[in-house]
Design a protein around this motif. Structure first.
Motif, PDB file in Angstrom:
ATOM      1  N   ASP A 111     -29.863 -36.402  26.972  1.00 51.75           N
ATOM      2  CA  ASP A 111     -28.617 -36.502  27.715  1.00 51.75           C
ATOM      3  C   ASP A 111     -27.708 -37.604  27.174  1.00 51.75           C
ATOM      4  OD1 ASP A 111     -30.385 -38.464  28.488  1.00 51.75           O
ATOM      5  OD2 ASP A 111     -29.788 -38.440  30.597  1.00 51.75           O
ATOM      6  N   SER A 112     -28.021 -38.146  25.994  1.00 48.33           N
ATOM      7  CA  SER A 112     -27.269 -39.256  25.408  1.00 48.33           C
ATOM      8  C   SER A 112     -26.686 -38.866  24.053  1.00 48.33           C
ATOM      9  CB  SER A 112     -28.178 -40.467  25.223  1.00 48.33           C
ATOM     10  OG  SER A 112     -28.762 -40.840  26.447  1.00 48.33           O
ATOM     11  N   VAL A 113     -25.503 -39.443  23.756  1.00 49.44           N
ATOM     12  CA  VAL A 113     -24.816 -39.179  22.500  1.00 49.44           C
ATOM     13  C   VAL A 113     -24.329 -40.511  21.942  1.00 49.44           C
ATOM     14  CG1 VAL A 113     -22.829 -38.026  21.441  1.00 49.44           C
ATOM     15  CG2 VAL A 113     -24.020 -36.949  23.349  1.00 49.44           C
ATOM     16  N   VAL A 114     -24.508 -40.724  20.641  1.00 47.19           N
ATOM     17  CA  VAL A 114     -24.000 -41.927  19.976  1.00 47.19           C
ATOM     18  C   VAL A 114     -22.601 -41.651  19.455  1.00 47.19           C
ATOM     19  CG1 VAL A 114     -24.287 -43.512  18.041  1.00 47.19           C
ATOM     20  CG2 VAL A 114     -26.277 -42.751  19.319  1.00 47.19           C
ATOM     21  N   ARG A 115     -21.694 -42.582  19.756  1.00 51.93           N
ATOM     22  CA  ARG A 115     -20.342 -42.536  19.185  1.00 51.93           C
ATOM     23  C   ARG A 115     -20.263 -43.692  18.200  1.00 51.93           C
ATOM     24  NH1 ARG A 115     -16.667 -41.499  24.564  1.00 51.93           N
ATOM     25  NH2 ARG A 115     -17.253 -39.330  24.824  1.00 51.93           N
ATOM     26  N   HIS A 116     -20.244 -43.360  16.919  1.00 50.42           N
ATOM     27  CA  HIS A 116     -20.257 -44.373  15.869  1.00 50.42           C
ATOM     28  C   HIS A 116     -18.915 -45.072  15.757  1.00 50.42           C
ATOM     29  CE1 HIS A 116     -24.206 -43.086  14.559  1.00 50.42           C
ATOM     30  NE2 HIS A 116     -23.780 -41.839  14.628  1.00 50.42           N
ATOM     31  N   LEU A 117     -18.958 -46.320  15.248  1.00 50.09           N
ATOM     32  CA  LEU A 117     -17.729 -47.065  14.993  1.00 50.09           C
ATOM     33  C   LEU A 117     -16.836 -46.262  14.059  1.00 50.09           C
ATOM     34  CD1 LEU A 117     -19.102 -50.655  14.352  1.00 50.09           C
ATOM     35  CD2 LEU A 117     -17.751 -49.899  16.298  1.00 50.09           C
ATOM     36  N   ALA A 118     -15.544 -46.305  14.302  1.00 54.67           N
ATOM     37  CA  ALA A 118     -14.609 -45.526  13.489  1.00 54.67           C
ATOM     38  C   ALA A 118     -14.411 -46.121  12.095  1.00 54.67           C
ATOM     39  CB  ALA A 118     -13.263 -45.433  14.201  1.00 54.67           C
ATOM     40  N   ALA A 119     -14.388 -47.451  12.002  1.00 53.48           N
ATOM     41  CA  ALA A 119     -14.119 -48.074  10.704  1.00 53.48           C
ATOM     42  C   ALA A 119     -14.784 -49.431  10.650  1.00 53.48           C
ATOM     43  CB  ALA A 119     -12.620 -48.203  10.503  1.00 53.48           C
ATOM     44  N   GLY A 120     -14.760 -50.020   9.465  1.00 54.04           N
ATOM     45  CA  GLY A 120     -15.307 -51.353   9.289  1.00 54.04           C
ATOM     46  C   GLY A 120     -16.744 -51.328   8.828  1.00 54.04           C
TER      47      GLY A 120
END
Length: 68
Positions: A55-64
């Protein structure tokens, strides 16, 4: 599942009336970005160890640069 410090973890509510929660990953305790993670929830600032389920999803950093 693989994540880095600074990524967001979206945890879907599993019961009607329970809202989704978002937590920031503040420490990765597993090998190569794997769980468990130390997280801080955005809604109340609570920190805990968390091993994500289906029931979990990782949202990765967009940049950097990514940290491990």
């Amino acid at each position: 599942m693989e994540a880095s410090v600074g990524d967001k973890l979206l945890v879907h509510g599993r019961v009607v009336g329970i809202h989704d929660r978002v937590a920031e990953i503040i420490e990765v305790l597993g090998v190569n970005g794997e769980p468990p993670y130390r997280v801080r929830y955005e809604d109340d600032g609570h920190e805990c160890l968390f091993s994500p389920g289906p029931d979990s999803v990782v949202r990765h950093l967009a940049a950097g640069p990514r940290q491990r």
